[in-house]
Motif scaffolding. Structure first.
Motif, PDB file in Angstrom:
ATOM      1  N   GLU A  80       0.693  -1.537   0.105  1.00  0.00           N
ATOM      2  CA  GLU A  80       0.168  -0.058   0.145  1.00  0.00           C
ATOM      3  C   GLU A  80       1.122   1.294   0.030  1.00  0.00           C
ATOM      4  OE1 GLU A  80      -2.618  -0.424   3.393  1.00  0.00           O
ATOM      5  OE2 GLU A  80      -4.184  -1.998   2.467  1.00  0.00           O
ATOM      6  N   GLY A  81       1.858   1.213   0.557  1.00  0.00           N
ATOM      7  CA  GLY A  81       2.867   2.853   1.211  1.00  0.00           C
ATOM      8  C   GLY A  81       3.831   2.805  -0.604  1.00  0.00           C
ATOM      9  N   TRP A  82       4.020   1.951  -1.605  1.00  0.00           N
ATOM     10  CA  TRP A  82       3.779   1.863  -3.160  1.00  0.00           C
ATOM     11  C   TRP A  82       3.470   1.824  -3.030  1.00  0.00           C
ATOM     12  CZ3 TRP A  82       2.767  -1.372  -6.564  1.00  0.00           C
ATOM     13  CH2 TRP A  82       3.488  -1.228  -7.904  1.00  0.00           C
ATOM     14  N   ALA A  83       2.445   1.752  -3.197  1.00  0.00           N
ATOM     15  CA  ALA A  83       1.423   2.570  -4.644  1.00  0.00           C
ATOM     16  C   ALA A  83       1.131   3.713  -4.090  1.00  0.00           C
ATOM     17  CB  ALA A  83       0.458   1.488  -4.668  1.00  0.00           C
ATOM     18  N   ALA A  84       0.942   4.186  -3.058  1.00  0.00           N
ATOM     19  CA  ALA A  84       1.075   5.836  -2.602  1.00  0.00           C
ATOM     20  C   ALA A  84       1.914   6.381  -2.999  1.00  0.00           C
ATOM     21  CB  ALA A  84       0.741   5.555  -1.129  1.00  0.00           C
ATOM     22  N   ASN A  85       3.203   6.063  -2.868  1.00  0.00           N
ATOM     23  CA  ASN A  85       3.754   6.546  -3.597  1.00  0.00           C
ATOM     24  C   ASN A  85       4.053   6.546  -5.213  1.00  0.00           C
ATOM     25  OD1 ASN A  85       5.616   7.066  -1.141  1.00  0.00           O
ATOM     26  ND2 ASN A  85       6.551   5.005  -1.437  1.00  0.00           N
ATOM     27  N   ILE A  86       3.307   5.749  -5.649  1.00  0.00           N
ATOM     28  CA  ILE A  86       3.323   5.694  -7.367  1.00  0.00           C
ATOM     29  C   ILE A  86       2.483   6.637  -7.506  1.00  0.00           C
ATOM     30  CG2 ILE A  86       2.434   4.391  -9.324  1.00  0.00           C
ATOM     31  CD1 ILE A  86       5.576   3.002  -8.181  1.00  0.00           C
TER      32      ILE A  86
ATOM     33  N   ASN B 191       1.198   9.154  -5.900  1.00  0.00           N
ATOM     34  CA  ASN B 191       2.643  10.882  -5.827  1.00  0.00           C
ATOM     35  C   ASN B 191       3.291  11.143  -6.702  1.00  0.00           C
ATOM     36  OD1 ASN B 191       1.390  10.772  -3.309  1.00  0.00           O
ATOM     37  ND2 ASN B 191       2.742  10.215  -1.803  1.00  0.00           N
ATOM     38  N   THR B 192       3.836   9.726  -6.827  1.00  0.00           N
ATOM     39  CA  THR B 192       4.834  10.521  -8.642  1.00  0.00           C
ATOM     40  C   THR B 192       4.302  10.504  -9.363  1.00  0.00           C
ATOM     41  OG1 THR B 192       6.459   8.463  -7.356  1.00  0.00           O
ATOM     42  CG2 THR B 192       6.735   8.953 -10.222  1.00  0.00           C
ATOM     43  N   ILE B 193       2.510  10.004  -9.639  1.00  0.00           N
ATOM     44  CA  ILE B 193       2.312  10.212 -10.900  1.00  0.00           C
ATOM     45  C   ILE B 193       1.994  11.875 -11.036  1.00  0.00           C
ATOM     46  CG2 ILE B 193      -0.001  10.111 -12.065  1.00  0.00           C
ATOM     47  CD1 ILE B 193       0.484   6.856 -11.457  1.00  0.00           C
ATOM     48  N   VAL B 194       1.130  12.048  -9.751  1.00  0.00           N
ATOM     49  CA  VAL B 194       0.653  13.284  -9.537  1.00  0.00           C
ATOM     50  C   VAL B 194       1.567  14.280  -9.758  1.00  0.00           C
ATOM     51  CG1 VAL B 194       0.027  15.051  -7.751  1.00  0.00           C
ATOM     52  CG2 VAL B 194      -1.232  12.663  -8.191  1.00  0.00           C
ATOM     53  N   TYR B 195       3.152  14.096  -9.153  1.00  0.00           N
ATOM     54  CA  TYR B 195       4.725  15.192  -9.367  1.00  0.00           C
ATOM     55  C   TYR B 195       4.696  15.384 -11.104  1.00  0.00           C
ATOM     56  CZ  TYR B 195       8.892  16.808  -9.215  1.00  0.00           C
ATOM     57  OH  TYR B 195       9.845  17.109  -8.852  1.00  0.00           O
ATOM     58  N   VAL B 196       4.670  14.470 -11.516  1.00  0.00           N
ATOM     59  CA  VAL B 196       4.561  14.809 -12.907  1.00  0.00           C
ATOM     60  C   VAL B 196       3.955  15.351 -13.679  1.00  0.00           C
ATOM     61  CG1 VAL B 196       5.823  12.836 -15.511  1.00  0.00           C
ATOM     62  CG2 VAL B 196       6.720  12.412 -13.108  1.00  0.00           C
ATOM     63  N   GLU B 197       2.748  14.789 -13.433  1.00  0.00           N
ATOM     64  CA  GLU B 197       1.549  15.463 -14.124  1.00  0.00           C
ATOM     65  C   GLU B 197       1.593  17.330 -13.827  1.00  0.00           C
ATOM     66  OE1 GLU B 197      -1.943  13.425 -12.592  1.00  0.00           O
ATOM     67  OE2 GLU B 197      -1.507  12.394 -14.331  1.00  0.00           O
ATOM     68  N   GLY B 198       2.273  17.370 -12.855  1.00  0.00           N
ATOM     69  CA  GLY B 198       2.536  18.822 -12.562  1.00  0.00           C
ATOM     70  C   GLY B 198       3.365  19.351 -13.080  1.00  0.00           C
ATOM     71  N   GLN B 199       4.097  18.823 -13.307  1.00  0.00           N
ATOM     72  CA  GLN B 199       5.806  19.463 -14.070  1.00  0.00           C
ATOM     73  C   GLN B 199       5.105  19.358 -15.282  1.00  0.00           C
ATOM     74  OE1 GLN B 199       8.060  20.756 -12.163  1.00  0.00           O
ATOM     75  NE2 GLN B 199       6.817  20.296 -10.301  1.00  0.00           N
ATOM     76  N   THR B 200       5.089  18.823 -16.017  1.00  0.00           N
ATOM     77  CA  THR B 200       4.697  19.031 -17.760  1.00  0.00           C
ATOM     78  C   THR B 200       2.863  18.811 -17.782  1.00  0.00           C
ATOM     79  OG1 THR B 200       4.301  16.090 -17.363  1.00  0.00           O
ATOM     80  CG2 THR B 200       6.973  17.367 -17.299  1.00  0.00           C
ATOM     81  N   PRO B 201       2.425  19.671 -17.667  1.00  0.00           N
ATOM     82  CA  PRO B 201       0.708  19.826 -17.822  1.00  0.00           C
ATOM     83  C   PRO B 201       0.323  19.842 -19.386  1.00  0.00           C
ATOM     84  CG  PRO B 201       1.958  22.267 -16.906  1.00  0.00           C
ATOM     85  CD  PRO B 201       2.720  20.857 -16.518  1.00  0.00           C
ATOM     86  N   ASP B 202       1.227  20.767 -19.761  1.00  0.00           N
ATOM     87  CA  ASP B 202       1.213  21.072 -21.494  1.00  0.00           C
ATOM     88  C   ASP B 202       1.470  19.490 -22.396  1.00  0.00           C
ATOM     89  OD1 ASP B 202       0.831  23.562 -21.164  1.00  0.00           O
ATOM     90  OD2 ASP B 202       3.218  24.041 -21.478  1.00  0.00           O
TER      91      ASP B 202
END
Length: 386
Positions: free
Chosen positions: A364-370, A372-383
């Motif tokens: 569950e912790g690993w899935a949460a990290n994944i 969070n990573t997806i959200v971060y990547v999406e936030g950094q590269t919206p275009d």
């Protein structure tokens, strides 16, 4: 004419037995009827059932073979024929005479590798009872080679092989071989086919072997097997508790149990003789449990952390890790300068319910990290993502 006369003689013998043993009259009559009608499959099943019945006073079951079965033995399934003969052989009081019986039987089923293996293993069992261990071992080794050459051997034959091989290793050692063969026996044998007392004895023997065997560091398979529950509520419940403690690598609980179960522990010569090895084993298991509970990206473990988990002086940590490495229980390397152990792999284990729960938390912790990573990547590269 000779065949008819022989069949009449068989029927006369069965009729005489039916009269002499009225409690089994119905069973004898069934054997008569099936033999007369030449229903070999049904007759085989009836014989299997018959030989499991209690033997009455004055009843000579060996004559069932010589006066009835012998004439049509070639019509029976070879494996079932050996099983029936094995039941009849229990009437021998002279073990050497019984061995001769099985040697003769082996000649009759020589054309069927599985039936021959079954027959030879029963002979090995007799040799074990006679304390002729070298001969028994040779038979076991020969039968092992035969079974390895047979693809998908009959479970009955496999069960017999592992049962008798386990009996040999129980007497001769090493404990790890007994443990391996006994578990294999159970994989081919439904626990409910064993008497309650047999289950308790086998479960306690397996528990003792697992504890003292120098190569067994995985107790999960034993704990997960239904036969292990046979120890609950018995005089060996303490042994089941001890196995659970070792499986968890719980050193404080082990120390407590050595006091609480002092009398029980001292009653088992194998545990007394291996007291030092047991302490070393649970220390290694504590190390394995420590590694297992850490995330895959957190496997650089300081000596001090290991010392705390294993209750060892810090100067003994390196020796402990080297022992675990030499046994193939973990892989990695030791950084003596930084006093850190970097672990790349730990031996897979059959997990109990508590260990599965901890694994669930890690996943569950690993899935949460994944996420969070997806959200971060999406936030950094919206275009790029729209």
């Amino acid at each position: 004419f000779h065949l008819v006369q022989l069949q009449d003689t068989q029927m006369e013998w069965v009729e005489a037995q039916r009269i002499a043993h009225p409690a089994k009259a119905e069973h004898y009559a069934k054997l008569q009827d099936l033999r007369r009608r030449k229903l070999w499959h049904q007759l085989t099943e009836a014989l299997e059932e018959f030989v499991q019945l209690p033997v009455e006073t004055g009843e000579d079951l060996l004559q069932l073979y010589y006066s009835f079965i012998k004439d049509f033995e070639s019509k029976l399934n070879a494996i079932k024929f050996v099983q029936i003969m094995t039941s009849l052989s229990k009437q021998y009081t002279d073990l050497e005479a019984a061995a001769g019986f099985f040697n003769s039987l082996a000649e009759k089923v020589a054309g069927d590798r599985e039936a021959l293996t079954l027959c030879k293993m029963e002979l090995a069992s007799l040799r074990i009872r006679q304390d002729k261990m070298q001969e028994a071992k040779q038979i076991i080794d020969d039968c092992k080679a035969t079974l390895e050459a047979i693809h998908g051997a009959d479970p009955v034959v496999q069960s017999c092989f592992y049962r008798i091989a386990a009996d040999y290793y129980k007497r001769q050692g090493p404990p790890a071989e007994f443990y391996k063969h006994a578990l294999c026996f159970l994989s081919f044998t439904p626990p409910d086919s064993l008497a309650a007392e047999q289950r308790i004895v086998l479960a306690s023997d397996l528990a003792l072997a697992a504890l003292v065997a120098d190569t067994v560091y995985n107790f999960g398979e034993l704990i997960a097997h239904p036969i292990f529950a046979s120890l609950d509520g018995t005089d060996f419940a303490w042994l089941a508790h001890l196995v659970h403690v070792f499986n968890a690598g719980n050193i404080p609980e082990y120390e407590r149990l050595t006091v609480a179960y002092h009398a029980y522990l001292n009653s088992q010569a194998a545990l007394v003789a291996n007291a030092h090895s047991l302490k070393q084993k649970i220390t290694i298991l504590a190390l394995m449990e420590l590694i297992f509970t850490r995330a895959g990206d957190d496997r650089a473990i300081a000596f001090q952390v290991i010392a705390t988990a294993t209750q060892l002086p810090i100067h003994e940590v390196e020796f402990l890790v080297m022992k675990a490495l030499s046994l193939g229980l973990v892989r990695g390397h030791i950084d003596q300068v930084l006093q850190v152990v970097r672990v790349s792999w730990v031996q897979p284990r059959v997990l109990d319910i508590n260990q599965v729960a901890r694994l669930k938390e890690r996943l569950e912790g690993w899935a949460a990290n994944i996420r969070n990573t997806i959200v971060y990547v999406e936030g950094q590269t919206p275009d790029l993502l729209t």
